[in-house]
Scaffold this motif. Structure first.
Motif, PDB file in Angstrom:
ATOM      1  N   ASP A  12       0.838  -1.209   0.000  1.00  0.00           N
ATOM      2  CA  ASP A  12       0.000   0.000   0.000  1.00  0.00           C
ATOM      3  C   ASP A  12       0.869   1.255   0.000  1.00  0.00           C
ATOM      4  O   ASP A  12       0.562   2.225  -0.696  1.00  0.00           O
ATOM      5  CB  ASP A  12      -0.933   0.018   1.210  1.00  0.00           C
ATOM      6  CG  ASP A  12      -2.041  -1.013   1.120  1.00  0.00           C
ATOM      7  OD1 ASP A  12      -2.271  -1.548   0.010  1.00  0.00           O
ATOM      8  OD2 ASP A  12      -2.668  -1.284   2.154  1.00  0.00           O
ATOM      9  N   SER A  16       1.105   4.130  -2.963  1.00  0.00           N
ATOM     10  CA  SER A  16       0.927   5.555  -2.697  1.00  0.00           C
ATOM     11  C   SER A  16       2.128   6.363  -3.168  1.00  0.00           C
ATOM     12  O   SER A  16       1.967   7.454  -3.723  1.00  0.00           O
ATOM     13  CB  SER A  16       0.698   5.794  -1.200  1.00  0.00           C
ATOM     14  OG  SER A  16      -0.516   5.214  -0.805  1.00  0.00           O
ATOM     15  N   THR A  19       2.014   7.064  -6.897  1.00  0.00           N
ATOM     16  CA  THR A  19       1.103   8.110  -7.357  1.00  0.00           C
ATOM     17  C   THR A  19       1.684   9.501  -7.128  1.00  0.00           C
ATOM     18  O   THR A  19       1.057  10.491  -7.485  1.00  0.00           O
ATOM     19  CB  THR A  19      -0.263   8.021  -6.655  1.00  0.00           C
ATOM     20  OG1 THR A  19      -0.084   8.230  -5.255  1.00  0.00           O
ATOM     21  CG2 THR A  19      -0.934   6.693  -6.925  1.00  0.00           C
ATOM     22  N   GLU A  21       2.743  10.720  -4.028  1.00  0.00           N
ATOM     23  CA  GLU A  21       2.537  11.246  -2.678  1.00  0.00           C
ATOM     24  C   GLU A  21       3.839  11.268  -1.889  1.00  0.00           C
ATOM     25  O   GLU A  21       4.746  10.485  -2.147  1.00  0.00           O
ATOM     26  CB  GLU A  21       1.489  10.416  -1.937  1.00  0.00           C
ATOM     27  CG  GLU A  21       0.107  10.541  -2.533  1.00  0.00           C
ATOM     28  CD  GLU A  21      -0.936   9.857  -1.692  1.00  0.00           C
ATOM     29  OE1 GLU A  21      -1.025  10.179  -0.492  1.00  0.00           O
ATOM     30  OE2 GLU A  21      -1.642   8.998  -2.222  1.00  0.00           O
ATOM     31  N   TYR A  31      -0.942   6.159   8.702  1.00  0.00           N
ATOM     32  CA  TYR A  31      -1.788   5.728   7.601  1.00  0.00           C
ATOM     33  C   TYR A  31      -1.642   4.261   7.222  1.00  0.00           C
ATOM     34  O   TYR A  31      -2.579   3.642   6.743  1.00  0.00           O
ATOM     35  CB  TYR A  31      -1.530   6.582   6.352  1.00  0.00           C
ATOM     36  CG  TYR A  31      -1.981   8.003   6.511  1.00  0.00           C
ATOM     37  CD1 TYR A  31      -3.315   8.324   6.738  1.00  0.00           C
ATOM     38  CD2 TYR A  31      -1.069   9.045   6.445  1.00  0.00           C
ATOM     39  CE1 TYR A  31      -3.730   9.634   6.892  1.00  0.00           C
ATOM     40  CE2 TYR A  31      -1.466  10.363   6.597  1.00  0.00           C
ATOM     41  CZ  TYR A  31      -2.804  10.642   6.820  1.00  0.00           C
ATOM     42  OH  TYR A  31      -3.212  11.937   6.978  1.00  0.00           O
TER      43      TYR A  31
END
Length: 90
Positions: A12, A16, A19, A21, A31
């Motif tokens: 995960d 992220s 993308t 981030e 998170y």
């Protein structure tokens, strides 16, 4: 069971990062539930992921480290090619 949950959190996190981030160590813990984010970043770097850290100053003059994906420099890729050969890039 904990190993599978850890791998899911890491995947995960990688999704992220892909993308675009950026995350601090606290963000990664909060998170994704990763208990030792700096060790996780070191592990991912060891796996070959181009994770870079940038220092930022906050309003109270404290430093903050932000992690993100980056692109390795051309010279670094060339050096890897010279040392390890073309088989690494297949």
């Amino acid at each position: 069971m904990a190993k599978q949950r850890e791998n899911t959190a890491i995947s995960d996190l990688l999704d992220s990062f892909a993308t675009g981030e950026e995350f601090t160590a606290g963000d990664i813990s909060y998170y994704f539930g990763i208990k030792n984010p700096t060790a996780t970043i070191a592990y991912l770097r060891g796996q070959g992921y181009p994770i870079y850290s940038n220092k930022r100053k906050t309003g109270n003059r404290h430093g903050l480290t932000v992690y993100k994906f980056g692109k390795p420099r051309r010279a670094l890729l060339a050096q890897g090619y010279m040392i390890l050969g073309a088989s690494v890039y297949k």
